[in-house]
Design an enzyme around this catalytic site. Structure first.
Site, PDB file in Angstrom:
ATOM      1  N   GLY A   1       0.860  -1.197   0.000  1.00 24.39           N
ATOM      2  CA  GLY A   1       0.000   0.000   0.000  1.00 24.39           C
ATOM      3  C   GLY A   1       0.888   1.235   0.000  1.00 24.39           C
ATOM      4  O   GLY A   1       0.550   2.272   0.560  1.00 24.39           O
ATOM      5  N   ALA A   2       2.055   1.084  -0.663  1.00 23.09           N
ATOM      6  CA  ALA A   2       3.074   2.129  -0.575  1.00 23.09           C
ATOM      7  C   ALA A   2       2.686   3.430  -1.264  1.00 23.09           C
ATOM      8  O   ALA A   2       3.231   4.483  -0.953  1.00 23.09           O
ATOM      9  CB  ALA A   2       4.374   1.601  -1.180  1.00 23.09           C
TER      10      ALA A   2
ATOM     11  N   GLY B   1      -0.244   4.665  -0.991  1.00 25.70           N
ATOM     12  CA  GLY B   1      -1.427   5.169  -0.278  1.00 25.70           C
ATOM     13  C   GLY B   1      -1.122   6.277   0.712  1.00 25.70           C
ATOM     14  O   GLY B   1       0.029   6.666   0.933  1.00 25.70           O
ATOM     15  N   ASP B   2      -2.221   6.719   1.320  1.00 24.51           N
ATOM     16  CA  ASP B   2      -2.218   7.860   2.227  1.00 24.51           C
ATOM     17  C   ASP B   2      -1.315   7.666   3.457  1.00 24.51           C
ATOM     18  O   ASP B   2      -0.510   8.538   3.805  1.00 24.51           O
ATOM     19  CB  ASP B   2      -3.694   8.025   2.651  1.00 24.51           C
ATOM     20  CG  ASP B   2      -3.898   9.027   3.735  1.00 24.51           C
ATOM     21  OD1 ASP B   2      -3.771  10.209   3.416  1.00 24.51           O
ATOM     22  OD2 ASP B   2      -4.161   8.621   4.881  1.00 24.51           O
ATOM     23  N   LEU B   3      -1.395   6.488   4.074  1.00 25.78           N
ATOM     24  CA  LEU B   3      -0.664   6.247   5.323  1.00 25.78           C
ATOM     25  C   LEU B   3       0.853   6.330   5.111  1.00 25.78           C
ATOM     26  O   LEU B   3       1.586   6.881   5.935  1.00 25.78           O
ATOM     27  CB  LEU B   3      -1.046   4.872   5.894  1.00 25.78           C
ATOM     28  CG  LEU B   3      -0.427   4.547   7.245  1.00 25.78           C
ATOM     29  CD1 LEU B   3      -1.064   5.374   8.349  1.00 25.78           C
ATOM     30  CD2 LEU B   3      -0.572   3.064   7.570  1.00 25.78           C
ATOM     31  N   THR B   4       1.311   5.783   3.989  1.00 25.35           N
ATOM     32  CA  THR B   4       2.756   5.779   3.726  1.00 25.35           C
ATOM     33  C   THR B   4       3.287   7.205   3.630  1.00 25.35           C
ATOM     34  O   THR B   4       4.289   7.558   4.264  1.00 25.35           O
ATOM     35  CB  THR B   4       3.047   5.013   2.418  1.00 25.35           C
ATOM     36  OG1 THR B   4       2.407   3.750   2.490  1.00 25.35           O
ATOM     37  CG2 THR B   4       4.540   4.834   2.194  1.00 25.35           C
TER      38      THR B   4
ATOM     39  N   ASP C   1      -1.421  -0.093  16.849  1.00 25.92           N
ATOM     40  CA  ASP C   1      -2.334   0.973  17.277  1.00 25.92           C
ATOM     41  C   ASP C   1      -1.425   2.140  17.644  1.00 25.92           C
ATOM     42  O   ASP C   1      -0.808   2.137  18.716  1.00 25.92           O
ATOM     43  CB  ASP C   1      -3.150   0.522  18.499  1.00 25.92           C
ATOM     44  CG  ASP C   1      -4.224   1.534  18.859  1.00 25.92           C
ATOM     45  OD1 ASP C   1      -3.972   2.736  18.733  1.00 25.92           O
ATOM     46  OD2 ASP C   1      -5.316   1.112  19.247  1.00 25.92           O
ATOM     47  N   HIS C   2      -1.344   3.136  16.753  1.00 27.25           N
ATOM     48  CA  HIS C   2      -0.316   4.171  16.983  1.00 27.25           C
ATOM     49  C   HIS C   2      -0.584   4.987  18.248  1.00 27.25           C
ATOM     50  O   HIS C   2       0.320   5.614  18.790  1.00 27.25           O
ATOM     51  CB  HIS C   2      -0.152   5.075  15.741  1.00 27.25           C
ATOM     52  CG  HIS C   2      -1.242   6.099  15.580  1.00 27.25           C
ATOM     53  ND1 HIS C   2      -2.449   5.814  15.009  1.00 27.25           N
ATOM     54  CD2 HIS C   2      -1.295   7.413  15.921  1.00 27.25           C
ATOM     55  CE1 HIS C   2      -3.203   6.898  14.999  1.00 27.25           C
ATOM     56  NE2 HIS C   2      -2.528   7.888  15.549  1.00 27.25           N
TER      57      HIS C   2
ATOM     58  N   LYS D   1       2.004   7.041  21.684  1.00 25.53           N
ATOM     59  CA  LYS D   1       2.061   8.480  21.990  1.00 25.53           C
ATOM     60  C   LYS D   1       2.681   8.635  23.379  1.00 25.53           C
ATOM     61  O   LYS D   1       2.373   7.857  24.286  1.00 25.53           O
ATOM     62  CB  LYS D   1       0.647   9.086  21.964  1.00 25.53           C
ATOM     63  CG  LYS D   1       0.066   9.197  20.551  1.00 25.53           C
ATOM     64  CD  LYS D   1      -1.336   9.762  20.603  1.00 25.53           C
ATOM     65  CE  LYS D   1      -1.994   9.730  19.237  1.00 25.53           C
ATOM     66  NZ  LYS D   1      -1.729  10.894  18.411  1.00 25.53           N
TER      67      LYS D   1
ATOM     68  N   GLU E   1     -11.949  15.571  16.522  1.00 21.96           N
ATOM     69  CA  GLU E   1     -11.131  16.095  15.414  1.00 21.96           C
ATOM     70  C   GLU E   1     -11.912  17.182  14.687  1.00 21.96           C
ATOM     71  O   GLU E   1     -13.138  17.100  14.584  1.00 21.96           O
ATOM     72  CB  GLU E   1     -10.830  14.985  14.416  1.00 21.96           C
ATOM     73  CG  GLU E   1     -10.032  13.843  14.995  1.00 21.96           C
ATOM     74  CD  GLU E   1      -9.707  12.817  13.922  1.00 21.96           C
ATOM     75  OE1 GLU E   1      -8.748  13.017  13.179  1.00 21.96           O
ATOM     76  OE2 GLU E   1     -10.445  11.829  13.830  1.00 21.96           O
TER      77      GLU E   1
ATOM     78  N   HIS F   1      -8.238   2.785  19.262  1.00 15.22           N
ATOM     79  CA  HIS F   1      -7.645   3.827  20.109  1.00 15.22           C
ATOM     80  C   HIS F   1      -8.426   4.065  21.411  1.00 15.22           C
ATOM     81  O   HIS F   1      -7.848   4.137  22.496  1.00 15.22           O
ATOM     82  CB  HIS F   1      -7.578   5.151  19.355  1.00 15.22           C
ATOM     83  CG  HIS F   1      -6.959   5.057  18.001  1.00 15.22           C
ATOM     84  ND1 HIS F   1      -5.928   4.200  17.702  1.00 15.22           N
ATOM     85  CD2 HIS F   1      -7.226   5.708  16.836  1.00 15.22           C
ATOM     86  CE1 HIS F   1      -5.584   4.334  16.441  1.00 15.22           C
ATOM     87  NE2 HIS F   1      -6.357   5.241  15.883  1.00 15.22           N
TER      88      HIS F   1
HETATM   89  C1  BG6 Z   1      -6.508   7.062  12.761  1.00 12.73           C
HETATM   90  C2  BG6 Z   1      -7.893   7.160  12.187  1.00 12.73           C
HETATM   91  O1  BG6 Z   1      -6.263   5.786  13.274  1.00 12.73           O
HETATM   92  O2  BG6 Z   1      -6.364   8.012  13.794  1.00 12.73           O
HETATM   93  C3  BG6 Z   1      -8.156   8.554  11.663  1.00 12.73           C
HETATM   94  O3  BG6 Z   1      -8.016   6.233  11.128  1.00 12.73           O
HETATM   95  C4  BG6 Z   1      -7.889   9.588  12.738  1.00 12.73           C
HETATM   96  O4  BG6 Z   1      -9.484   8.694  11.189  1.00 12.73           O
HETATM   97  C5  BG6 Z   1      -6.516   9.354  13.355  1.00 12.73           C
HETATM   98  O5  BG6 Z   1      -7.918  10.863  12.127  1.00 12.73           O
HETATM   99  C6  BG6 Z   1      -6.313  10.249  14.554  1.00 12.73           C
HETATM  100  O6  BG6 Z   1      -4.984  10.070  15.001  1.00 12.73           O
HETATM  101  P1  BG6 Z   1      -4.225  11.236  15.747  1.00 12.73           P
HETATM  102  O7  BG6 Z   1      -2.899  10.640  16.089  1.00 12.73           O
HETATM  103  O8  BG6 Z   1      -4.135  12.385  14.789  1.00 12.73           O
HETATM  104  O9  BG6 Z   1      -5.062  11.574  16.935  1.00 12.73           O
END
Ligand code: BG6
Length: 505
Positions: free
Chosen positions: A27-28, A30-33, A197-198, A202, A236, A260
């Site tokens: 998915g290189a 794509g948006d996430l990359t 799960d990023h 944090k 957001e 999250h």
């Molecule tokens: C992502 C979601 O996992 O987290 C997005 O897919 C969301 O929709 C984003 O905008 C929010 O992440 P952060 O780090 O900006 O709070």
């Protein structure tokens, strides 16, 4: 400035501990990359935090040459300062691109050959991380083909290890999550799978366990005897942007809650494990999910509010409603807002409401956890003070400010007796260069093989099991009738405002 100073501590990672490896990103294009992975990797490169030998191989359906791929990635780091940009050519030399058809075994055989050729001139010991940054529907064929062509073996023919990073959402409900896991286990062992799960990486989120369990003053009051309610918010101001294809299938429950929000809930309410090890922490989190009071047809009505944004104004700019966004069906019932009141039914938390809220196109981007303590049991000042005594509150700020703030009452200066609320706070230093970016941290942990900041399958399944009835409400044919509309730039549907007020300052 009122606040606390933090004694400097050496928290930097020793990069010599990192084994050389190749990172293959599916998915290189794509948006996430472009938005997250590449800037995080380039930052690590400039810091000297990547392994000595490190190669990035982009894989995707778009046909591109290495040079074209490097050029698209260059624009992803456009905003970096001059000093770092000078190092771009050196980094770009370690980036390659391979076109891959995800549903073709033949194409994966070619990928395997190309990887060996790339690694011949850039030796990385045969260690490989495969990162699934594609639309979730592609996880199954990619996982299966990696196994079929021998790229998934724990110790591959090049003598190195293989790991798989799976982006969220892991499935779209309990059933599909179980199926996906079975397919991935057909190719990979559990120790090779990293469910990302990023939020877990944090700084302030990692700090929740430190705050709770490295201090003796909080834990004795961290329970139903002293806490009135807990709020977890991740709002957001952005809309769906250019991700409608994915988002319209997912909605806020699958996009933010199942991952999250559930992690923030678990970290805030879990019991202390005896040791900070991945298996013990993951097991304590699963106990929280198991203790969640199930939502049924009857309780869900009073416990969940779903909404969808309409047109409105964000910072003075007119913005379209969700149904007018590119790629969204004109009659879409996908919820872009959810607020829930949950209960963790155990000894510590019985009766304490947990309010969780997340939504797009709200007034501001704010991510925080609110611990609202109870009022004093008796006020000895009732004859002397006109106003009520404000209860104490602890805010764990994650965005925009990474901070911990404790609000308490103090005597206002002057001859007459009066109380005022004051704050004692610690703010993490701002990080404009993204040096402590969460994607950078999870990528490093995956290179180290550390599962602490990832999900395990038990947690994934338990959290789907709990949320399935909620997401089903957003899916069902009459979902449109249940959705509460809200104007972009507001604080969500009017029905949610009484709960929202509990969380806003
Ligand atoms: C992502 C979601 O996992 O987290 C997005 O897919 C969301 O929709 C984003 O905008 C929010 O992440 P952060 O780090 O900006 O709070």
């Amino acid at each position: 400035m009122p606040g606390l100073e933090m004694a400097s501590c050496a928290c930097a990672l020793d990069a010599t501990r990192l084994e050389s490896c190749t990172l293959v990103i599916f998915g290189a294009s794509g948006d996430l990359t472009g938005r997250k992975l590449l800037p995080a990797l380039f930052t690590l490169f400039c810091q000297g935090s990547l392994p000595k030998r490190f190669v990035v191989v982009g894989a995707g359906r778009t046909k591109m040459t290495d040079a074209e791929f490097r050029a698209t990635l260059r624009s992803a780091v456009q905003g970096f300062d001059e000093k770092r940009l000078k190092r771009w050519p050196e980094f770009a030399d370690t980036i390659f691109y391979v076109p891959v058809e995800y549903t073709s075994e033949e194409s994966f055989k070619e990928l395997s050959q190309t990887l060996m050729a790339i690694e011949k001139s850039n030796p990385t010991g045969g260690n490989r991380i495969f990162y699934l940054a594609t639309p979730p529907a592609m996880y199954v064929p990619i996982g299966r083909h990696l196994g079929q062509v021998g790229l998934a073996s724990k110790h591959n023919s090049s003598g190195g290890w293989a790991r798989l990073v799976v982006e969220k959402p892991f499935g779209r409900d309990l059933k599909s999550a179980v199926e996906l896991d079975a397919v991935l286990h057909g190719s990979f062992a559990e120790s090779q799978i990293f469910r990302i799960d990023h939020y877990l990486a944090k700084e302030t989120v990692q700090n929740i366990l430190m705050l709770r369990f490295a201090n003796s003053i909080f834990e004795p009051i961290w329970n139903r005897n002293h806490i009135n309610y807990i709020g977890i918010m991740a709002t957001e101001d952005l809309g769906v942007e250019h991700r409608a294809g994915y988002y319209d299938q997912a909605g806020v429950i699958r996009d933010m809650f199942q991952n999250h929000m559930m992690q923030l809930l678990a970290l805030t309410s879990m019991e202390p494990p005896a040791l900070l090890s991945a298996d013990r922490v993951l097991s304590e989190k699963s106990k929280v999910f198991r203790a969640l009071k199930a939502l049924d047809e009857r309780t869900i009505v009073d416990s969940v509010i779903l909404g969808q944004y309409g047109p409105g104004r964000i910072r003075g700019q007119e913005v379209p409603g969700y149904r007018q966004e590119d790629g969204v069906a004109a009659d879409s019932c996908t919820p872009t807002f959810a607020m829930t009141r949950l209960f963790v039914d155990n000894w510590r938390w019985r009766g304490v409401p947990f309010y969780l809220v997340s939504g797009k196109r709200l007034q501001e981007k704010r991510t925080k956890i609110v611990i609202q303590f109870k009022e004093v049991p008796h006020s000895m000042f009732s004859d002397t003070l006109a106003e009520n005594i404000t209860a104490n509150r602890l805010d764990i700020g994650i965005y925009p400010q990474e901070k911990i703030a404790l609000r308490f009452e103090a005597k206002g200066q002057g001859a007459t007796l009066c109380l005022s609320s004051v704050n004692m706070e610690y703010c993490y230093p701002v990080d404009p260069q993204g040096l402590h970016d969460s994607y950078g941290k999870v990528l490093l942990d995956c290179i180290l093989g550390d599962h602490m900041l990832f999900w395990d399958q038990s947690g994934i399944e338990l959290s789907w099991e709990f949320l399935d009835p909620v997401s089903a409400r957003g899916d069902c044919p009459e979902a449109g009738r249940l959705l509460q509309p809200y104007a972009s730039g507001s604080w969500g549907p009017q029905q949610a405002w009484p709960w929202m007020k509990l969380l806003l300052d």
